[in-house]
Each structure stands twice: as structure tokens, then as C-alpha cells.
Design an enzyme around this catalytic site. Structure first.
Site, PDB file in Angstrom:
ATOM      1  N   ARG A 117       0.803  -1.407   0.046  1.00  0.00           N
ATOM      2  CA  ARG A 117       0.100   0.044   0.017  1.00  0.00           C
ATOM      3  C   ARG A 117       1.005   1.235  -0.150  1.00  0.00           C
ATOM      4  NH1 ARG A 117      -5.152   0.968   3.692  1.00  0.00           N
ATOM      5  NH2 ARG A 117      -5.970  -0.292   1.942  1.00  0.00           N
TER       6      ARG A 117
ATOM      7  N   HIS B  83      -7.326   0.830  -6.402  1.00  0.00           N
ATOM      8  CA  HIS B  83      -7.454  -0.493  -5.203  1.00  0.00           C
ATOM      9  C   HIS B  83      -8.134  -1.589  -5.813  1.00  0.00           C
ATOM     10  CE1 HIS B  83      -7.698  -1.430  -1.371  1.00  0.00           C
ATOM     11  NE2 HIS B  83      -8.777  -0.889  -0.781  1.00  0.00           N
TER      12      HIS B  83
ATOM     13  N   GLN C 146      -9.973  -4.150  -3.449  1.00  0.00           N
ATOM     14  CA  GLN C 146     -11.093  -3.819  -3.118  1.00  0.00           C
ATOM     15  C   GLN C 146     -12.316  -4.272  -4.146  1.00  0.00           C
ATOM     16  OE1 GLN C 146     -12.327  -2.191   0.032  1.00  0.00           O
ATOM     17  NE2 GLN C 146     -14.298  -2.850  -0.805  1.00  0.00           N
TER      18      GLN C 146
ATOM     19  N   ASP D  72     -17.756   6.528  -1.299  1.00  0.00           N
ATOM     20  CA  ASP D  72     -16.468   6.173  -0.661  1.00  0.00           C
ATOM     21  C   ASP D  72     -16.166   7.470  -0.020  1.00  0.00           C
ATOM     22  OD1 ASP D  72     -13.833   5.587   0.350  1.00  0.00           O
ATOM     23  OD2 ASP D  72     -12.922   5.806  -1.565  1.00  0.00           O
TER      24      ASP D  72
ATOM     25  N   CYS E 112     -16.693   0.941   0.306  1.00  0.00           N
ATOM     26  CA  CYS E 112     -15.416   0.050   0.759  1.00  0.00           C
ATOM     27  C   CYS E 112     -15.053   0.226   2.252  1.00  0.00           C
ATOM     28  CB  CYS E 112     -14.292   0.475  -0.135  1.00  0.00           C
ATOM     29  SG  CYS E 112     -13.983   2.521   0.378  1.00  0.00           S
TER      30      CYS E 112
ATOM     31  N   ARG F 110     -13.133  -8.952   1.560  1.00  0.00           N
ATOM     32  CA  ARG F 110     -11.797  -8.559   1.363  1.00  0.00           C
ATOM     33  C   ARG F 110     -10.944  -9.951   1.394  1.00  0.00           C
ATOM     34  NH1 ARG F 110      -9.961  -3.394   1.337  1.00  0.00           N
ATOM     35  NH2 ARG F 110      -8.378  -4.812   0.610  1.00  0.00           N
TER      36      ARG F 110
HETATM   37  N1   CP Z   1     -11.278  -0.844   2.355  1.00  0.00           N
HETATM   38  C1   CP Z   1     -10.006  -0.579   2.658  1.00  0.00           C
HETATM   39  O1   CP Z   1      -8.958  -0.725   1.957  1.00  0.00           O
HETATM   40  O2   CP Z   1     -10.032  -0.527   4.068  1.00  0.00           O
HETATM   41  P1   CP Z   1      -8.666  -0.513   4.875  1.00  0.00           P
HETATM   42  O3   CP Z   1      -7.927   0.921   4.492  1.00  0.00           O
HETATM   43  O4   CP Z   1      -8.996  -0.470   6.296  1.00  0.00           O
HETATM   44  O5   CP Z   1      -7.796  -1.484   4.300  1.00  0.00           O
HETATM   45  N1  NVA Z   2     -10.101   6.292  -1.049  1.00  0.00           N
HETATM   46  C1  NVA Z   2      -9.892   5.745   0.138  1.00  0.00           C
HETATM   47  C2  NVA Z   2     -10.102   4.586   0.236  1.00  0.00           C
HETATM   48  C3  NVA Z   2      -9.736   3.907   1.584  1.00  0.00           C
HETATM   49  C4  NVA Z   2      -9.932   2.501   1.677  1.00  0.00           C
HETATM   50  C5  NVA Z   2      -8.558   6.303   0.345  1.00  0.00           C
HETATM   51  O1  NVA Z   2      -7.600   6.304  -0.493  1.00  0.00           O
HETATM   52  O2  NVA Z   2      -8.127   6.658   1.395  1.00  0.00           O
END
Ligand code: CP
Ligand code: NVA
Length: 330
Positions: A112, A144, A147, A235, A274, A302
Site C-alpha cells: 500500500r 485499489h 477492493q 467512498d 469500501c 476482502r
Molecule cells: N477498504 C479498505 O481498503 O480498508 P482499509 O484501508 O482499512 O484497508
Molecule cells: N479512497 C480511500 C479508500 C480507503 C480504503 C483512500 O484512498 O483513502
């Protein structure tokens, strides 16, 4: 699969099964991942067979980290979660050197990252060195995909065949939107998007999704997008890394809350998010916890999606025997 497979993954990008976004998969690959995710946890077998999986997090996570760790264990592997500041990508050493190093110990490198370019550089470094270790995107500023796979799995559990269904996305056309839009294109789901001026999809991304076979409509009117939809997705208005823009964004997104009034124009629609959610901003609390919400099913999925995706990176699926990916000692 719906119609010709125009996803870039269909033409192949080398033999290592990297997943930086959904379009690294062909439509057939995506279906294989979903089938693996829907199968009993031991169906793919212990494809990781005691091998390591690196899980690097430059940003916080609840779902992705825990889902990924449990998925690795289910596949017989050993997860190692690593905070971004422990490895210090491009501070302590380059992204390329981090990737080459982690590949000495791990069968898959999942990360990430703040900047999607970090993932493309890690992938390029491994490919250039002939190291067959896949890189999997656990969320970047651009995409993502893990997701999106969980979201499709959730929709498939609810609707069965997804071709011809309509998903309305209300809110920021961000990383989650981009992967979801590609995923929808690849399974024949129409996507209607409503975002305020300046926060809608980039025309290049609309072109990318259209090229993948997608049917995308974009407007600035939530009720237009939502009317008659099978599911409504939202989101956060302020993604990780955008905290400095928080106030400006909250002002811009006023009127884009998914609430009971908006959902009145889609009486049968499921509600998706999400997570993490900000109740009273992008979604009303009673909608998030209401009978039409599938957010906790998405969260649970997930882990299954991650198991399917990781098994696929190891060669599981119709195009390869489970565990077929080369084991290279370095
Ligand atoms: N939806 C999602 O990716 O959640 P986290 O940021 O908690 O991993
Ligand atoms: N769009 C959000 C998604 C979190 C899972 C972010 O990038 O923070």
C-alpha cells in the site's frame, strides 16, 4: 465474460502475475480470481507452501492488512506486515532496492503506497532483474484492485450473473472508483458516476474504462446516477494523503451524501461502501447500517478476494496448475 476481452491484461504483460490494477487481469483471469475467492478456503490448496508474503503499508489499514494476513495463512504461507517507515521506500533506500530485497525472502510483494509510481518501479525492477515475484497493489493514490475484486464478489453473491446490472457511484472519482470502473467494465456492469465539478473522473480514465469495454456515464447530479440502479456505491470525500484539502472537499461534496432521500429513486438498490466510512458525510448512518447495506459483506469478502487473488498470482486458476509459478532460489 461479456463480449470481446479488450482488457489490457488480455494481451499479456509478461509471465509474472503482477496486479497493480484490475486491468492487469484479463476478463478470464478476473473470473478465475472470483471463482477462487468464492470456492472453499482450501480449494486452491497450500499454494504458498510455507513461503513468505511481504505486506508493506505506507498508509494505515484495518481491512486490507488483516484480510491479507489471513488470506496468506489460508494458502499455507507466512505473512510479514511491514510499516512504511520500517523500510523507508525512497528515504532509506530506493523502491527498486526494497523490491529486490523483499523478493529474496517472499513469493509475493504486496504494498500500500502513497504514490502509484512506487509500485510501477518495483514491478519494473523485478522484471528487469528476471525475478518472477509478483507485485500486488494494496491501494495506491491511483487504484485499489483488491477492493474492486471484493466488491464484484459481493455483487455476484447478491445478483449472480452481473451482465446488464447498473451500479451508481456517488462521490469522489478516486482510486476506488478507478479500479471499480475497470472491474465493472470487465463483467458487463454499467457504471453511472455522479461527482461535483472538478472531482469527476479524468477523461483519460473514462477512455481507459471505455477501452476495456465499459459503459460509463458521468454527471454532477446524484439522483440522475442513482435512479433505478441495482447498487449505489460511495467512498470517503477525503482520501488518505488529501487531508490538507479536507475543508474544501467537504464543501464541494455537499449534496452528495448517500441518504434515504437519494435512495428513494432506486428503491431496490443495494448500498456499498469500501470503508472506512464517515457517517453524515458521504453516507448517512441509517443507510450504512440499514437493510440495504452490504458493507459488512464487502468487508468480509476482502479476505476471500485476497485469497483468490494471491492464489492466482501463484498460478492457480484455469490457465495454470496451482503453485505453478516458478520457485526461484536467490
Ligand atoms: N477498504 C479498505 O481498503 O480498508 P482499509 O484501508 O482499512 O484497508
Ligand atoms: N479512497 C480511500 C479508500 C480507503 C480504503 C483512500 O484512498 O483513502
Amino acid at each position: 465474460m461479456n463480449g470481446p476481452d479488450r482488457s489490457p491484461g488480455a494481451s499479456g504483460r509478461g509471465t509474472t502475475r503482477h496486479v497493480l490494477d484490475v486491468d492487469d487481469l484479463s476478463c478470464a483471469d478476473l473470473r478465475a480470481v472470483l471463482d477462487l475467492a468464492a470456492a472453499p478456503p482450501d480449494a486452491a490448496g497450500p499454494v504458498l507452501d510455507g513461503r513468505g508474503v511481504a505486506l508493506v503499508f505506507e498508509r494505515p489499514s484495518a481491512r486490507t492488512r488483516n484480510a491479507s494476513e489471513m488470506a496468506v495463512v489460508a494458502l499455507g504461507g507466512h505473512p510479514i506486515a511491514i510499516r512504511g517507515d520500517e523500510v523507508g521506500i525512497d528515504r532509506r533506500e530506493t523502491a527498486e532496492d526494497v523490491a529486490r530485497t523483499l523478493a529474496c525472502y517472499h513469493a509475493v510483494i504486496c504494498a500500500r503506497v502513497a504514490d502509484h509510481g512506487t509500485l510501477t518501479r518495483m514491478r519494473a525492477a523485478l522484471d528487469a532483474a528476471g525475478v518472477a515475484v509478483p507485485v500486488v497493489n494494496l491501494l495506491s493514490d491511483r487504484a485499489h484492485p483488491c477492493q474492486a475484486v471484493a466488491d464484484l464478489l459481493t455483487l455476484r453473491q447478491r445478483f449472480g450473473d452481473l451482465a446488464g446490472r447498473t451500479l451508481a457511484y456517488v462521490g469522489d472519482a478516486n482510486n476506488v472508483w478507478r479500479s471499480l470502473a475497470l472491474a465493472c467494465a470487465m463483467v458487463g456492469v454499467r457504471l453511472r458516476t455522479a461527482a461535483p465539478d472538478g472531482y469527476g473522473p479524468d477523461p483519460d480514465d473514462v477512455a481507459l474504462v471505455t477501452e476495456a469495454g465499459g459503459d460509463v456515464e458521468v454527471s454532477t447530479v446524484p439522483a440522475e446516477a442513482v435512479a433505478g440502479a441495482d447498487a449505489v456505491y460511495t467512498d470517503v470525500w477525503v482520501s488518505m494523503g488529501e487531508e490538507d484539502e479536507a475543508e474544501q472537499r467537504r464543501r464541494a461534496f455537499m449534496g452528495f451524501t448517500v441518504d434515504r432521500d437519494l435512495l428513494a429513486v432506486a428503491p431496490d438498490a443495494l448500498v456499498m461502501h469500501c470503508l472506512p466510512a464517515h457517517r453524515g458525510e458521504e453516507i448517512a448512518a441509517d443507510v450504512l447500517e440499514g437493510p440495504r447495506s452490504v458493507v459488512w459483506q464487502q468487508a468480509a469478502n476482502r479476505m476471500h478476494a485476497m485469497r483468490g487473488l494471491l492464489a492466482w498470482t501463484m498460478g492457480a486458476g484455469p490457465d495454470g496448475a496451482a503453485g505453478a509459478a516458478d520457485r526461484v532460489d536467490r
